[in-house]
Design a protein around this motif. Sequence first.
Motif, PDB file in Angstrom:
ATOM      1  N   GLU B  81      17.059 -56.189 -48.117  1.00  0.00           N
ATOM      2  CA  GLU B  81      17.840 -57.376 -47.740  1.00  0.00           C
ATOM      3  C   GLU B  81      17.155 -58.163 -46.640  1.00  0.00           C
ATOM      4  O   GLU B  81      17.426 -59.347 -46.452  1.00  0.00           O
ATOM      5  CB  GLU B  81      19.214 -56.960 -47.214  1.00  0.00           C
ATOM      6  CG  GLU B  81      20.116 -56.418 -48.277  1.00  0.00           C
ATOM      7  CD  GLU B  81      21.559 -56.487 -47.836  1.00  0.00           C
ATOM      8  OE1 GLU B  81      21.801 -56.494 -46.612  1.00  0.00           O
ATOM      9  OE2 GLU B  81      22.414 -56.548 -48.724  1.00  0.00           O
ATOM     10  N   ARG B  82      16.331 -57.457 -45.860  1.00  0.00           N
ATOM     11  CA  ARG B  82      15.567 -58.114 -44.805  1.00  0.00           C
ATOM     12  C   ARG B  82      14.091 -57.919 -45.123  1.00  0.00           C
ATOM     13  O   ARG B  82      13.429 -57.065 -44.569  1.00  0.00           O
ATOM     14  CB  ARG B  82      15.906 -57.502 -43.444  1.00  0.00           C
ATOM     15  CG  ARG B  82      17.212 -58.016 -42.858  1.00  0.00           C
ATOM     16  CD  ARG B  82      17.631 -57.179 -41.684  1.00  0.00           C
ATOM     17  NE  ARG B  82      18.322 -55.971 -42.138  1.00  0.00           N
ATOM     18  CZ  ARG B  82      17.859 -54.743 -41.985  1.00  0.00           C
ATOM     19  NH1 ARG B  82      16.729 -54.535 -41.372  1.00  0.00           N
ATOM     20  NH2 ARG B  82      18.542 -53.728 -42.456  1.00  0.00           N
ATOM     21  N   ALA B  83      13.593 -58.687 -46.068  1.00  0.00           N
ATOM     22  CA  ALA B  83      12.221 -58.509 -46.519  1.00  0.00           C
ATOM     23  C   ALA B  83      11.254 -59.000 -45.443  1.00  0.00           C
ATOM     24  O   ALA B  83      11.538 -59.963 -44.742  1.00  0.00           O
ATOM     25  CB  ALA B  83      11.991 -59.265 -47.816  1.00  0.00           C
ATOM     26  N   VAL B  84      10.141 -58.291 -45.317  1.00  0.00           N
ATOM     27  CA  VAL B  84       9.161 -58.620 -44.279  1.00  0.00           C
ATOM     28  C   VAL B  84       7.887 -59.132 -44.925  1.00  0.00           C
ATOM     29  O   VAL B  84       7.445 -58.596 -45.937  1.00  0.00           O
ATOM     30  CB  VAL B  84       8.842 -57.370 -43.426  1.00  0.00           C
ATOM     31  CG1 VAL B  84       7.855 -57.713 -42.324  1.00  0.00           C
ATOM     32  CG2 VAL B  84      10.119 -56.781 -42.852  1.00  0.00           C
ATOM     33  N   VAL B  85       7.331 -60.180 -44.353  1.00  0.00           N
ATOM     34  CA  VAL B  85       5.984 -60.587 -44.730  1.00  0.00           C
ATOM     35  C   VAL B  85       5.119 -60.337 -43.499  1.00  0.00           C
ATOM     36  O   VAL B  85       5.342 -60.924 -42.451  1.00  0.00           O
ATOM     37  CB  VAL B  85       5.924 -62.065 -45.146  1.00  0.00           C
ATOM     38  CG1 VAL B  85       4.494 -62.472 -45.469  1.00  0.00           C
ATOM     39  CG2 VAL B  85       6.828 -62.303 -46.343  1.00  0.00           C
ATOM     40  N   PHE B  86       4.173 -59.411 -43.645  1.00  0.00           N
ATOM     41  CA  PHE B  86       3.400 -58.966 -42.492  1.00  0.00           C
ATOM     42  C   PHE B  86       2.226 -59.907 -42.217  1.00  0.00           C
ATOM     43  O   PHE B  86       1.887 -60.767 -43.018  1.00  0.00           O
ATOM     44  CB  PHE B  86       2.856 -57.556 -42.731  1.00  0.00           C
ATOM     45  CG  PHE B  86       3.922 -56.522 -42.970  1.00  0.00           C
ATOM     46  CD1 PHE B  86       4.483 -55.820 -41.913  1.00  0.00           C
ATOM     47  CD2 PHE B  86       4.359 -56.238 -44.260  1.00  0.00           C
ATOM     48  CE1 PHE B  86       5.456 -54.858 -42.135  1.00  0.00           C
ATOM     49  CE2 PHE B  86       5.328 -55.273 -44.488  1.00  0.00           C
ATOM     50  CZ  PHE B  86       5.886 -54.580 -43.425  1.00  0.00           C
ATOM     51  N   GLN B  87       1.610 -59.645 -41.073  1.00  0.00           N
ATOM     52  CA  GLN B  87       0.454 -60.456 -40.681  1.00  0.00           C
ATOM     53  C   GLN B  87      -0.696 -60.308 -41.679  1.00  0.00           C
ATOM     54  O   GLN B  87      -1.349 -61.273 -42.025  1.00  0.00           O
ATOM     55  CB  GLN B  87       0.008 -60.021 -39.290  1.00  0.00           C
ATOM     56  CG  GLN B  87      -1.047 -60.912 -38.696  1.00  0.00           C
ATOM     57  CD  GLN B  87      -1.157 -60.717 -37.193  1.00  0.00           C
ATOM     58  OE1 GLN B  87      -0.444 -59.911 -36.599  1.00  0.00           O
ATOM     59  NE2 GLN B  87      -2.060 -61.453 -36.585  1.00  0.00           N
ATOM     60  N   SER B  88      -0.942 -59.062 -42.134  1.00  0.00           N
ATOM     61  CA  SER B  88      -1.891 -58.896 -43.243  1.00  0.00           C
ATOM     62  C   SER B  88      -1.066 -58.599 -44.492  1.00  0.00           C
ATOM     63  O   SER B  88       0.048 -58.091 -44.381  1.00  0.00           O
ATOM     64  CB  SER B  88      -2.873 -57.771 -42.944  1.00  0.00           C
ATOM     65  OG  SER B  88      -2.180 -56.565 -42.802  1.00  0.00           O
ATOM     66  N   PRO B  89      -1.569 -58.935 -45.657  1.00  0.00           N
ATOM     67  CA  PRO B  89      -0.707 -58.900 -46.852  1.00  0.00           C
ATOM     68  C   PRO B  89      -0.155 -57.509 -47.185  1.00  0.00           C
ATOM     69  O   PRO B  89       0.925 -57.407 -47.732  1.00  0.00           O
ATOM     70  CB  PRO B  89      -1.629 -59.392 -47.965  1.00  0.00           C
ATOM     71  CG  PRO B  89      -2.747 -60.094 -47.297  1.00  0.00           C
ATOM     72  CD  PRO B  89      -2.907 -59.464 -45.953  1.00  0.00           C
ATOM     73  N   LEU B 160      14.376 -63.433 -44.543  1.00  0.00           N
ATOM     74  CA  LEU B 160      12.944 -63.212 -44.671  1.00  0.00           C
ATOM     75  C   LEU B 160      12.363 -63.165 -43.256  1.00  0.00           C
ATOM     76  O   LEU B 160      12.529 -64.100 -42.480  1.00  0.00           O
ATOM     77  CB  LEU B 160      12.336 -64.368 -45.468  1.00  0.00           C
ATOM     78  CG  LEU B 160      10.972 -64.151 -46.114  1.00  0.00           C
ATOM     79  CD1 LEU B 160      11.007 -62.951 -47.043  1.00  0.00           C
ATOM     80  CD2 LEU B 160      10.561 -65.402 -46.882  1.00  0.00           C
ATOM     81  N   LEU B 161      11.732 -62.057 -42.939  1.00  0.00           N
ATOM     82  CA  LEU B 161      11.144 -61.895 -41.609  1.00  0.00           C
ATOM     83  C   LEU B 161       9.632 -62.016 -41.742  1.00  0.00           C
ATOM     84  O   LEU B 161       9.010 -61.253 -42.478  1.00  0.00           O
ATOM     85  CB  LEU B 161      11.496 -60.516 -41.041  1.00  0.00           C
ATOM     86  CG  LEU B 161      12.984 -60.190 -40.930  1.00  0.00           C
ATOM     87  CD1 LEU B 161      13.188 -58.718 -40.606  1.00  0.00           C
ATOM     88  CD2 LEU B 161      13.630 -61.071 -39.872  1.00  0.00           C
ATOM     89  N   MET B 162       9.057 -62.982 -41.047  1.00  0.00           N
ATOM     90  CA  MET B 162       7.626 -63.222 -41.231  1.00  0.00           C
ATOM     91  C   MET B 162       6.899 -63.108 -39.895  1.00  0.00           C
ATOM     92  O   MET B 162       7.226 -63.789 -38.939  1.00  0.00           O
ATOM     93  CB  MET B 162       7.411 -64.603 -41.849  1.00  0.00           C
ATOM     94  CG  MET B 162       8.259 -64.807 -43.104  1.00  0.00           C
ATOM     95  SD  MET B 162       7.997 -66.386 -43.930  1.00  0.00           S
ATOM     96  CE  MET B 162       6.468 -66.094 -44.782  1.00  0.00           C
TER      97      MET B 162
END
Lengths: 266, 254
Positions: B81-89, B160-162
């Motif tokens: 529910e709180r998907a993360v997009v990290f600094q590296s893929p 979305l947490l980026m």
Amino acid sequence: MMLNDRENDVNMKLAGFFLPVVLFTLWYIFTLDGGVPAYLLPSPGDLASTGIDFAIGENPPYGGTLFVHTMASVQRVITGFGLAVALGLPLGFLTGRIGLARASLDPTVHLIRIVPGISWLPIAMVWFGVGETTTLFLISLAAFFPVYVNAAQGASTVSPMLIRAGRMLGANDLRIFTTVIIPASMPATLAGLRLGLGLSWAYLVLGELTGVTYGLGAVMMDARMLGNVDMVLVSMIFIGFFGRISDIALVKSFRKFGLLKNGDRI
Amino acid sequence: MKRTNLSAIGISKTFSRTGSNDSLPVLDMIDFAIQEGEFVSILGPSGCGKSTLLNILAGFEPADIGHATCCDDPIQAPSPERAVVFQSPLLFPWLHVQDNVMYGLKQKGISKADSEELALKYIKDVGLEGFEGYYPSQLSGGMQHRVSLARSLVLNPKVLLMDEPFSSLDAQTRYSMQQLLLRLWEDNRKTIVFITHDVEEALLISDRVCIMSQRPGKIVEEIKVTFDRPRDISLTSSQDFSRLKAHILTRLLS
Ligand SMILES: Nc1ncnc2c1ncn2[C@@H]1O[C@H](COP(=O)(O)OP(=O)(O)O)[C@@H](O)[C@H]1O
Ligand SMILES: [Mg+2]
């Protein structure tokens, strides 16, 4: 390097042929009439005809028996190595990831590992007698350590960030283990499996030398007693050949089942 | 009325080095509330605790004091529910693009046919149609980031947490990724928390900017960004933009 990759590859292949050709030529020259006597080192031609007879000929005692001996040996390698893998992989993955498993297993395993595999031969003969069981025991024991150590090493060095990625995508503990940790440890694990398989062939010969009826190691020992140097060497060549084939098959099957990512160089 | 979707309530965090008494206060009483569908940037100098804050919001790490909530539930563990997009893929290198995008759907137990359809749709949305069978190592950095975005969006997360997702990209690719993100966001208005240290980026993409201080990080100012959308790169040369940028830079440097 100054060469680009493709040129490099071709040059490398050519370089690989150089030494065998030189050795083969020397072998040929030294075993010409008046050179090294045949009871020490047979000529390439004699060796080739002995090998062909072993494979498809009819001359007793060895003619046409390659298949039975090979099957006996291959079966032992598969059983012994299979046992090592069945124990080594799960235990390795567990010690790699779970502190308690590592603390309780690792010290003992490494203590046992210090004892050279060969020195288990006498006690194995006392416990299991000569032959079949001793051979399987030696193979499993020797192959277990590299499989275990490398699986543990692979599992313990999986990037924690990759595990986080799996978690936020909804994977539970079990799924993290099966879909992240195990695949991510595959390169190290495969290295361990290859080492273990190589050792399996080595300890196969050791076990078979102690006395089994069928098997390439048995042929070797038998031929030595009969003073048949050709057969000793031919058996060595076939053991090397099948060992290499099994290694290639192992790597190929890893690729086939998608356990190695594309572009991984082995 | 829009609901509050994500909030931080008095979050503090201190790291202590194991085996020594040194302790490093990283976050200091962080408070904010982010509305449903809002695009908020958290802007701060590097090392001020932005990633730490994001990790707490994601549920990777607990806060020492205070807590974070998502839709009024306390955040305790990572969740799709709180998907993360990290600094590296951080793609799974042994899976090709499509399987990477389908990974989360599989964990949800969605049928193969449905997840394939969804995955293909999102792969297309991020502009990677035709690359379904490629492995991450065969893609450029920008393409890997697109896959990473697709694999999070496909789960239809609430938030979305980026974490500085585009900071490793060259200026051109970064701009096209920002545009892609905005285009997707216009379509479905996810709640987005976007961490960055780049003032222009924050002003170009977000509705609101929270400025963090040097470590220990606290939120020193919140700024509403009211430029009309869609925002174009030409916005960066406008007077209002420059004034806001100068204001924020002064705030960051103080
Ligand atoms: N797991 C950790 N253990 C100890 N110190 C940490 C840990 N994670 C981050 N830190 C420290 O906390 C500070 C803030 O880190 P981080 O949140 O990554 O900053 P930012 O993302 O803003 O650059 C840094 O000084 C870093 O060294
Ligand atoms: Mg960071």
